[in-house]
Write a protein that holds these residues in place. Structure first.
Motif, PDB file in Angstrom:
ATOM      1  N   VAL A 222       0.994  -1.268   0.081  1.00 30.90           N
ATOM      2  CA  VAL A 222       0.020   0.027  -0.006  1.00 30.90           C
ATOM      3  C   VAL A 222       0.789   1.397  -0.020  1.00 30.90           C
ATOM      4  CG1 VAL A 222      -1.703   1.326   1.304  1.00 30.90           C
ATOM      5  CG2 VAL A 222      -2.108  -1.311   0.924  1.00 30.90           C
ATOM      6  N   ALA A 223       1.937   1.266   0.791  1.00 28.22           N
ATOM      7  CA  ALA A 223       2.815   2.491   0.964  1.00 28.22           C
ATOM      8  C   ALA A 223       3.502   2.553  -0.414  1.00 28.22           C
ATOM      9  CB  ALA A 223       3.684   2.149   1.972  1.00 28.22           C
ATOM     10  N   PHE A 224       3.925   1.436  -1.383  1.00 26.10           N
ATOM     11  CA  PHE A 224       4.388   1.433  -2.592  1.00 26.10           C
ATOM     12  C   PHE A 224       3.531   2.136  -3.602  1.00 26.10           C
ATOM     13  CE2 PHE A 224       6.031  -0.497  -6.241  1.00 26.10           C
ATOM     14  CZ  PHE A 224       7.294   0.194  -6.505  1.00 26.10           C
ATOM     15  N   LEU A 225       2.436   1.655  -3.380  1.00 24.68           N
ATOM     16  CA  LEU A 225       1.345   2.393  -4.474  1.00 24.68           C
ATOM     17  C   LEU A 225       1.069   3.988  -4.277  1.00 24.68           C
ATOM     18  CD1 LEU A 225      -1.726  -0.372  -4.889  1.00 24.68           C
ATOM     19  CD2 LEU A 225       0.717  -0.171  -5.771  1.00 24.68           C
ATOM     20  N   LYS A 226       1.203   4.214  -2.782  1.00 18.63           N
ATOM     21  CA  LYS A 226       1.268   5.717  -2.656  1.00 18.63           C
ATOM     22  C   LYS A 226       2.150   6.332  -3.256  1.00 18.63           C
ATOM     23  CE  LYS A 226      -1.556   5.460   1.728  1.00 18.63           C
ATOM     24  NZ  LYS A 226      -1.441   5.518   3.227  1.00 18.63           N
ATOM     25  N   ALA A 227       3.364   5.827  -3.102  1.00 24.16           N
ATOM     26  CA  ALA A 227       4.647   6.267  -3.673  1.00 24.16           C
ATOM     27  C   ALA A 227       4.644   6.511  -5.125  1.00 24.16           C
ATOM     28  CB  ALA A 227       5.851   5.677  -3.250  1.00 24.16           C
ATOM     29  N   LEU A 228       3.979   5.349  -5.609  1.00 25.38           N
ATOM     30  CA  LEU A 228       3.813   5.431  -7.267  1.00 25.38           C
ATOM     31  C   LEU A 228       2.900   6.556  -7.511  1.00 25.38           C
ATOM     32  CD1 LEU A 228       3.876   1.627  -8.279  1.00 25.38           C
ATOM     33  CD2 LEU A 228       5.341   3.287  -9.136  1.00 25.38           C
ATOM     34  N   ASN A 229       1.763   6.463  -7.070  1.00 27.62           N
ATOM     35  CA  ASN A 229       0.656   7.788  -7.279  1.00 27.62           C
ATOM     36  C   ASN A 229       1.369   8.969  -7.208  1.00 27.62           C
ATOM     37  OD1 ASN A 229      -1.334   6.140  -7.608  1.00 27.62           O
ATOM     38  ND2 ASN A 229      -2.756   7.143  -6.149  1.00 27.62           N
ATOM     39  N   GLN A 230       2.360   9.341  -6.133  1.00 27.13           N
ATOM     40  CA  GLN A 230       3.168  10.535  -6.225  1.00 27.13           C
ATOM     41  C   GLN A 230       3.835  10.812  -7.218  1.00 27.13           C
ATOM     42  OE1 GLN A 230       3.997   9.705  -1.869  1.00 27.13           O
ATOM     43  NE2 GLN A 230       4.184  12.157  -1.838  1.00 27.13           N
ATOM     44  N   THR A 231       4.581   9.655  -7.621  1.00 29.62           N
ATOM     45  CA  THR A 231       5.259   9.653  -8.989  1.00 29.62           C
ATOM     46  C   THR A 231       4.720   9.902 -10.270  1.00 29.62           C
ATOM     47  OG1 THR A 231       7.009   7.906  -7.844  1.00 29.62           O
ATOM     48  CG2 THR A 231       7.048   8.123  -9.976  1.00 29.62           C
ATOM     49  N   LEU A 232       3.693   9.434 -10.262  1.00 28.48           N
ATOM     50  CA  LEU A 232       2.724   9.487 -11.622  1.00 28.48           C
ATOM     51  C   LEU A 232       2.442  10.859 -11.658  1.00 28.48           C
ATOM     52  CD1 LEU A 232       1.175   5.996 -11.910  1.00 28.48           C
ATOM     53  CD2 LEU A 232       3.239   6.521 -12.719  1.00 28.48           C
ATOM     54  N   ASP A 233       2.046  11.557 -10.709  1.00 28.51           N
ATOM     55  CA  ASP A 233       2.019  12.768 -10.568  1.00 28.51           C
ATOM     56  C   ASP A 233       2.825  13.745 -11.206  1.00 28.51           C
ATOM     57  OD1 ASP A 233       0.155  15.076  -9.963  1.00 28.51           O
ATOM     58  OD2 ASP A 233       1.534  15.718  -8.353  1.00 28.51           O
ATOM     59  N   VAL A 234       4.144  13.453 -10.814  1.00 33.38           N
ATOM     60  CA  VAL A 234       5.256  14.310 -11.403  1.00 33.38           C
ATOM     61  C   VAL A 234       5.555  13.704 -12.953  1.00 33.38           C
ATOM     62  CG1 VAL A 234       7.754  14.373 -11.330  1.00 33.38           C
ATOM     63  CG2 VAL A 234       6.452  14.273  -9.225  1.00 33.38           C
ATOM     64  N   PHE A 235       5.313  12.437 -13.171  1.00 27.25           N
ATOM     65  CA  PHE A 235       5.473  11.982 -14.714  1.00 27.25           C
ATOM     66  C   PHE A 235       4.496  12.676 -15.512  1.00 27.25           C
ATOM     67  CE2 PHE A 235       8.286   8.050 -14.932  1.00 27.25           C
ATOM     68  CZ  PHE A 235       9.253   8.515 -13.839  1.00 27.25           C
ATOM     69  N   THR A 236       3.273  13.003 -14.779  1.00 27.86           N
ATOM     70  CA  THR A 236       2.243  13.542 -15.855  1.00 27.86           C
ATOM     71  C   THR A 236       2.543  14.925 -15.975  1.00 27.86           C
ATOM     72  OG1 THR A 236       0.791  11.652 -15.189  1.00 27.86           O
ATOM     73  CG2 THR A 236      -0.244  13.661 -16.168  1.00 27.86           C
ATOM     74  N   ASN A 237       2.508  15.736 -14.738  1.00 25.40           N
ATOM     75  CA  ASN A 237       2.440  16.774 -14.576  1.00 25.40           C
ATOM     76  C   ASN A 237       3.871  17.843 -14.736  1.00 25.40           C
ATOM     77  OD1 ASN A 237      -0.426  16.791 -14.401  1.00 25.40           O
ATOM     78  ND2 ASN A 237      -0.271  16.251 -12.305  1.00 25.40           N
ATOM     79  N   ASN A 238       4.832  17.238 -14.490  1.00 26.41           N
ATOM     80  CA  ASN A 238       6.138  17.780 -14.543  1.00 26.41           C
ATOM     81  C   ASN A 238       7.072  16.989 -15.515  1.00 26.41           C
ATOM     82  OD1 ASN A 238       8.078  19.781 -14.100  1.00 26.41           O
ATOM     83  ND2 ASN A 238       8.321  19.578 -11.960  1.00 26.41           N
ATOM     84  N   PRO A 239       6.750  16.522 -16.349  1.00 24.29           N
ATOM     85  CA  PRO A 239       7.679  15.546 -16.958  1.00 24.29           C
ATOM     86  C   PRO A 239       8.929  16.056 -17.446  1.00 24.29           C
ATOM     87  CG  PRO A 239       6.065  16.224 -18.633  1.00 24.29           C
ATOM     88  CD  PRO A 239       5.819  16.895 -17.382  1.00 24.29           C
ATOM     89  N   GLN A 240       9.371  17.293 -17.622  1.00 31.67           N
ATOM     90  CA  GLN A 240      10.583  17.808 -17.741  1.00 31.67           C
ATOM     91  C   GLN A 240      11.795  17.466 -16.585  1.00 31.67           C
ATOM     92  OE1 GLN A 240       7.960  19.541 -17.645  1.00 31.67           O
ATOM     93  NE2 GLN A 240       7.351  20.371 -19.658  1.00 31.67           N
ATOM     94  N   SER A 241      11.125  17.506 -15.675  1.00 37.33           N
ATOM     95  CA  SER A 241      11.744  17.250 -14.513  1.00 37.33           C
ATOM     96  C   SER A 241      12.695  15.784 -14.490  1.00 37.33           C
ATOM     97  CB  SER A 241      11.305  17.492 -13.110  1.00 37.33           C
ATOM     98  OG  SER A 241      10.227  16.466 -12.877  1.00 37.33           O
ATOM     99  N   VAL A 242      11.815  14.852 -15.394  1.00 36.74           N
ATOM    100  CA  VAL A 242      12.007  13.427 -15.258  1.00 36.74           C
ATOM    101  C   VAL A 242      12.756  13.054 -16.458  1.00 36.74           C
ATOM    102  CG1 VAL A 242      10.583  12.922 -13.198  1.00 36.74           C
ATOM    103  CG2 VAL A 242      10.010  12.510 -15.680  1.00 36.74           C
ATOM    104  N   TYR A 243      12.702  13.668 -17.418  1.00 35.79           N
ATOM    105  CA  TYR A 243      13.292  13.042 -18.755  1.00 35.79           C
ATOM    106  C   TYR A 243      14.506  12.375 -18.464  1.00 35.79           C
ATOM    107  CZ  TYR A 243       9.277  15.261 -21.250  1.00 35.79           C
ATOM    108  OH  TYR A 243       8.162  15.814 -21.919  1.00 35.79           O
ATOM    109  N   ALA A 244      15.601  13.342 -18.106  1.00 36.73           N
ATOM    110  CA  ALA A 244      16.817  12.817 -17.862  1.00 36.73           C
ATOM    111  C   ALA A 244      17.174  11.465 -17.100  1.00 36.73           C
ATOM    112  CB  ALA A 244      17.764  14.125 -17.458  1.00 36.73           C
ATOM    113  N   THR A 245      16.335  11.442 -15.998  1.00 37.57           N
ATOM    114  CA  THR A 245      16.611  10.451 -15.307  1.00 37.57           C
ATOM    115  C   THR A 245      15.885   9.085 -15.970  1.00 37.57           C
ATOM    116  OG1 THR A 245      16.050  11.819 -13.402  1.00 37.57           O
ATOM    117  CG2 THR A 245      15.553   9.542 -12.794  1.00 37.57           C
TER     118      THR A 245
END
Ligand SMILES: *[C@@H]1O[C@H](CO)[C@@H](O)[C@H](O)[C@H]1NC(C)=O
Ligand SMILES: *[C@@H]1O[C@H](CO)[C@@H](O)[C@H](O)[C@H]1NC(C)=O
Ligand SMILES: *[C@H]1O[C@@H](CO)[C@H](O)[C@@H](O)[C@@H]1NC(C)=O
Length: 314
Positions: A222-245
């Protein structure tokens, strides 16, 4: 070493072994990248580690708690391991098929009699079959050839983009970035086909009935899914910050990651149409694996939305 320290070390290893979340995933694809990002930036459970593998491992290795794969591999494994559960979709990927206009291809129907590259027994093979069936083509209407994927140009001998450019195949369909690299290799001669209402890869997380009924493991999941949700928010709304990673994680050029980003819909849920989608795909999986198609009731049991319910409860 003093015996006491040896015992202490063993005890510590046992504790880590029991408490840590072990996740089997294919470490080479774009689809997997939210997982290391979630562990590094947001995960608040006991330690978590990614190991190379997939849903096939969770069926046989009791130390694995979670696995990530396309729905196709999930269905193949579920057929012989009814304790596997699909609990969360990380990303929906609208696979694309690139063809060479120089081979006389303007429409999907023009692929009749052509050589088409894809990966057998995978979501890509199902995609090609499904997409071409919308143009009335059966799998006997074209020749399927195997090849290798490519993550970065220049693509070597035996990779799909190289086979397309050198006319060994007329088209190919698979996950990214091979399609993007194939299209770029052809330049103006490239034509791309995609229809996400016909097929999208449903890249998801799997666990087992046993793991999900263990309170500690479930809490960590459950903790991992919460962390994934936060991650997907970044991947969706701030993709420029993750392209290099993402580019560094899978050995791609940053510009290509950016180019194929729109093909990836960072989902973070279980789609309402998942059951009918799986029912339809299982007809194909059953034929490929020479097993009976699974009943609707059996496929309904495959989907466990109760973990997402726990995430919702907070
Ligand atoms: C996608 O496929 C659906 C179902 O076959 C069809 O109705 C629709 O027109 C297709 N869309 C495109 C853009 O071809
Ligand atoms: C399963 O469900 C689908 C969609 O609701 C239906 O078309 C099909 O007939 C069902 N199959 C069985 C074996 O009940
Ligand atoms: C993740 O959490 C669940 C449960 O609250 C929601 O239903 C999802 O929409 C959410 N996904 C994302 C990407 O935020």
């Amino acid at each position: 070493m003093h015996l006491f320290y040896l015992f202490a070390l063993v005890a510590q290893l046992l504790v880590v072994g029991v408490l840590s979340l072990k996740i089997a995933t294919s470490l080479q694809w774009i689809e997997h990248t939210p997982q290391p990002y979630a562990i590094k930036n947001f995960y608040k459970g006991d330690t978590a580690q990614l190991v190379s593998g997939g849903v096939a491992n969770i069926a046989t290795d009791r130390t694995i708690d979670l696995a990530a794969n396309a729905e196709t591999q999930g269905l193949i494994q579920y057929g012989s391991h009814p304790n596997i559960r699909i609990i969360y979709t990380i990303v929906d990927v609208g696979y694309r098929l690139v063809a060479n206009k120089a081979s006389g291809i303007k429409t999907l129907a023009d692929l009749k009699g052509k050589k088409i590259g894809t990966m057998q027994s995978s979501s890509a093979a199902y995609f090609v079959n499904k997409l071409l069936s919308t143009a009335g083509l059966k799998d006997t209407d074209y020749t399927v050839l195997s090849g290798q994927i490519c993550m970065k140009a220049p693509c070597g001998q035996g990779t799909f983009p190289q086979m397309l450019a050198s006319r060994q195949i007329d088209a190919f369909g698979i996950w990214e970035p091979a399609v993007e690299l194939g299209a770029r290799a052809l330049g103006d001669n490239a034509i791309i086909f995609q229809n996400t209402s016909v097929y999208r890869e449903v890249y998801s997380l799997y666990s087992t009935k046993e793991k999900l009924s263990d309170p500690t493991t479930r809490k960590n999941i459950v903790a991992f899914l919460k962390a994934l949700n936060q991650t997907l928010d970044v991947f969706t709304n701030n993709p420029q910050s993750v392209y290099a990673t993402v580019a560094a994680a899978v050995g791609m050029d940053v510009s290509i990651v950016e180019a194929v980003w729109p093909v990836h819909k960072w989902s973070g849920t279980l789609a309402p149409d998942l059951l009918p989608f799986l029912m339809e795909e299982d007809q194909w999986v059953a034929k490929q694996n020479r097993q009976q198609a699974l009943s609707n009731a059996t496929l309904a049991t495959f989907i466990d939305s109760s973990v997402l319910d726990d995430v919702r409860k907070g």
